[in-house]
Write a protein that holds these residues in place. Sequence first.
Motif, short mmCIF file in Angstrom:
data_model
loop_
_atom_site.label_atom_id
_atom_site.label_comp_id
_atom_site.label_asym_id
_atom_site.label_seq_id
_atom_site.Cartn_x
_atom_site.Cartn_y
_atom_site.Cartn_z
N ASP A 327 0.94 -1.13 0.07
CA ASP A 327 -0.20 -0.06 0.03
C ASP A 327 0.93 1.10 0.08
N PHE A 328 2.16 1.12 -0.05
CA PHE A 328 3.17 2.20 -0.35
C PHE A 328 2.85 3.21 -1.29
N ASP A 329 3.02 4.53 -1.17
CA ASP A 329 2.86 5.20 -2.39
C ASP A 329 3.75 6.33 -2.22
N TYR A 330 5.02 6.15 -3.15
CA TYR A 330 6.17 6.86 -3.04
C TYR A 330 5.84 8.49 -3.27
N THR A 331 4.87 8.97 -3.92
CA THR A 331 4.56 10.31 -4.34
C THR A 331 4.41 11.06 -3.17
N ASN A 332 3.82 10.33 -1.96
CA ASN A 332 3.80 11.05 -0.76
C ASN A 332 4.87 11.30 -0.02
N TYR A 333 6.13 10.99 -0.57
CA TYR A 333 7.41 11.25 -0.09
C TYR A 333 8.08 12.08 -0.85
N THR A 334 7.60 12.67 -1.68
CA THR A 334 8.68 13.63 -2.64
C THR A 334 7.87 15.14 -2.57
N PRO A 335 8.87 15.99 -2.48
CA PRO A 335 8.19 17.39 -2.41
C PRO A 335 7.21 17.90 -3.44
N VAL A 336 7.28 17.25 -4.56
CA VAL A 336 6.11 17.19 -5.78
C VAL A 336 5.69 16.01 -5.96
N LYS A 337 4.27 15.94 -6.02
CA LYS A 337 3.58 14.64 -6.55
C LYS A 337 3.34 14.55 -7.98
N ASP A 338 3.25 15.48 -8.51
CA ASP A 338 2.72 15.67 -10.08
C ASP A 338 2.98 17.07 -10.62
N ILE A 339 2.73 16.96 -11.80
CA ILE A 339 2.75 18.19 -12.55
C ILE A 339 1.70 18.15 -13.68
N LYS A 340 0.74 18.87 -13.76
CA LYS A 340 -0.14 18.84 -14.69
C LYS A 340 -0.74 20.33 -15.38
N TYR A 341 -1.48 20.04 -16.33
CA TYR A 341 -1.70 21.32 -17.22
C TYR A 341 -3.26 21.47 -17.63
N MET A 342 -3.95 22.50 -16.99
CA MET A 342 -5.47 22.69 -17.10
C MET A 342 -5.61 23.91 -17.85
N ASP A 343 -6.05 23.78 -19.19
CA ASP A 343 -6.15 24.96 -20.05
C ASP A 343 -4.89 25.74 -20.08
N SER A 344 -4.76 27.15 -19.36
CA SER A 344 -3.63 27.99 -19.55
C SER A 344 -2.81 27.81 -18.20
N THR A 345 -3.21 26.90 -17.34
CA THR A 345 -2.69 26.49 -15.95
C THR A 345 -1.79 25.52 -15.90
N THR A 346 -0.57 25.68 -15.30
CA THR A 346 0.43 24.80 -14.88
C THR A 346 0.15 24.43 -13.57
N GLU A 347 -0.17 23.14 -13.21
CA GLU A 347 -0.11 23.00 -11.63
C GLU A 347 0.67 21.97 -11.29
N VAL A 348 1.47 22.68 -10.09
CA VAL A 348 2.47 21.76 -9.54
C VAL A 348 1.80 21.17 -8.24
N VAL A 349 1.38 19.93 -8.42
CA VAL A 349 0.76 19.25 -7.08
C VAL A 349 1.84 18.74 -6.04
N LEU A 350 1.59 19.54 -5.01
CA LEU A 350 2.60 19.39 -3.58
C LEU A 350 1.78 18.32 -2.79
N PRO A 351 2.38 17.81 -1.76
CA PRO A 351 1.79 16.88 -0.59
C PRO A 351 0.65 17.61 0.01
N ASN A 352 0.63 19.00 0.17
CA ASN A 352 -0.35 19.53 1.11
C ASN A 352 -1.35 20.37 0.34
N ASP A 353 -0.87 20.88 -0.78
CA ASP A 353 -1.37 21.99 -1.45
C ASP A 353 -1.20 21.80 -3.06
N THR A 354 -1.57 22.77 -3.82
CA THR A 354 -1.32 22.77 -5.42
C THR A 354 -0.81 24.19 -5.69
N LEU A 355 0.22 24.43 -6.25
CA LEU A 355 0.80 25.68 -6.77
C LEU A 355 0.36 25.75 -8.20
N LYS A 356 -0.66 26.83 -8.61
CA LYS A 356 -0.89 26.85 -10.11
C LYS A 356 -0.42 28.24 -10.70
#
Length: 610
Positions: A327-356
């Motif tokens: 049940d281990f998820d390594y993305t919970n142990y990295t400073p950044v979990k994901d990077i996504k693109y929503m329309d004209s926004t770049t989303e940097v997904v963090l463990p506790n928030d998302t920086l758009k």
Amino acid sequence: MTNSRNNSNEKSFNFFLPIAFILSIVPIIVRVAAVKLDENAIKIWGVTVKADLFSQRKALLLMIFSVILIITCVIFFKKIFSRKDKLVNYILIACGVFILFTFLSAIFSKYRQVSFWGIFDRAEGFITIACYIILFLYSLYTFKTTNNYKYIITPLLILVFINSFLGLFQYIGQDLIKTSLGASIAGASSNSGIDLLNEKGTIYGTLASYNYMGSFVAIALPILFCYTIFEDDVMYKILSFIGTLLSFWLLFGSTARSGIVGVLGALIFGIIIFYKPLIKRWKGLLIGVVALIILIIGANFASKGSLFKRIPSLASDAFSIFKDTSDFDYTNYTPVKDIKYMDSTTEVVLPNDTLKITYESGNPVFKDSNGEVVPYALNGKVLSTDSEAFKNITFAFGKLDKKSVISDSLLLNINNQPTFLFKLNESKVFHLIDISTKNSFDLQTPETFGFKGKEKLGSSRGYIWSRSLPLIKNTMILGTGPDTFVFDFPQGDLIGKYYAYDTPNIVVDKAHNLYLQIAINYGVIALVGFIAMLLIYIIDSIKLYALKNTFEDKNQMLGAITCLGIIGYLFAGIFNDSVVGVAPIFWIIFGVGIAINFMNRENLRKKSNK
């Protein structure tokens, strides 16, 4: 012990002699070479030329020697080649399968230039692999007498002595190769672009990495140790004992756990093979082992524990294999979990928030997951914020290169370390680009197999293996081509790399496993051929030597200790791949081992027919 000459009292030229020269010279070559990268490699490293210190010149010299051996074989064909028995023929058939499918993998590879000539820091394309097979066959057919074994022992001692000398300075942080004298000898300069990543307190000698020192010691140490016990010649006995001590120094000084695993594997087989003869010599063996342990412990104490510093981690890794991490998820142990693109926004997904991040009026604008503006202000040359959720993240905003008309790049730093680079695309979206090549790409979430939650196992080998194993389904018949692993590994798995290596900006260029390397690069059929060769040889060796009350002549003793060297290398191969600095040693000794086994079978047949 009887010193059997085994049918070879000829005074003609000893055709095995060139092998001693090759074995002594090739592994110690350290010479800089500028390598022009092909278009595929440029896409990985972002430059057109790379400097190579440890591989290209070794490979070149190996090719030259191999051509000389081929010419020698053609001229003296009848003197060199003689009939062998069915067992040797089976090994040769398996060898034929291995080299044929390796060749076909190179021919049909998408990366043909690299497949034949190798990548810049490895030089292990098909041409080099073919040279290994030439060494193997030449050794198999020219080793015809016990006397020839000194042409194995002497080069091994030379390699151990030279690497121990260099290793002493590397261990104390005064690497001779990095000095101006060493650089001039190697043909390097301060602007040659070579970065020796080995840290102080680790020995790599002339083999590029402490890991490969481990593979070398896994071959040399079992052979020299056993040779010390069973050799009657006083001079060789003393030299082999010194070589054994220095091999232990290289083993622990390199901190290569792969070498420790290789030696332990050889030790297990050594106990099986030599159990009864060792019992008869238990007093001398006990004295030698106790003295060796005292020396090693003393050296570890003198070095303030640095010799044994990685052994606890080896034990920890061994125990961690059995932990349930499903049940281990390594993305919970990295400073950044994901990077996504929503329309004209770049989303940097963090463990506790998302920086758009958006681009507005010529500047980047930052918002949190609730759409509220995160106040980033220019502080010196970087954009930073006092916001608690994002205070470890800063940015550098400016022009990517001289061609840029406007500020179009955004470098995301985590804890002041450059981590992700973005560039404005045509849609005015900050899109992820490679820090080295400046090419745009998307994050990859590759297929994995096994090692979930164990990605950091074996210095992050678990990460590499989990991403490499799924690649095998595409290489069941033909591989991607020798030395092409770097192109097929999912290099865009930045979040996975971040967890495994604490940085996403690293190129994974090798499988760190001999068998995975062959399966992916040469194909599974080639791997089957390789394993078949080894199994035939090892099973034959166990039948010939295991649990004997005594060894009747020197041939039997040499056959047994040669097998231990091969086994040591194969165990180390679980954690290391093939490399041009060590592989020639393996293939030569493998050929010698088969030749000695053949001689011993012939002796047994003659005795049974009497």
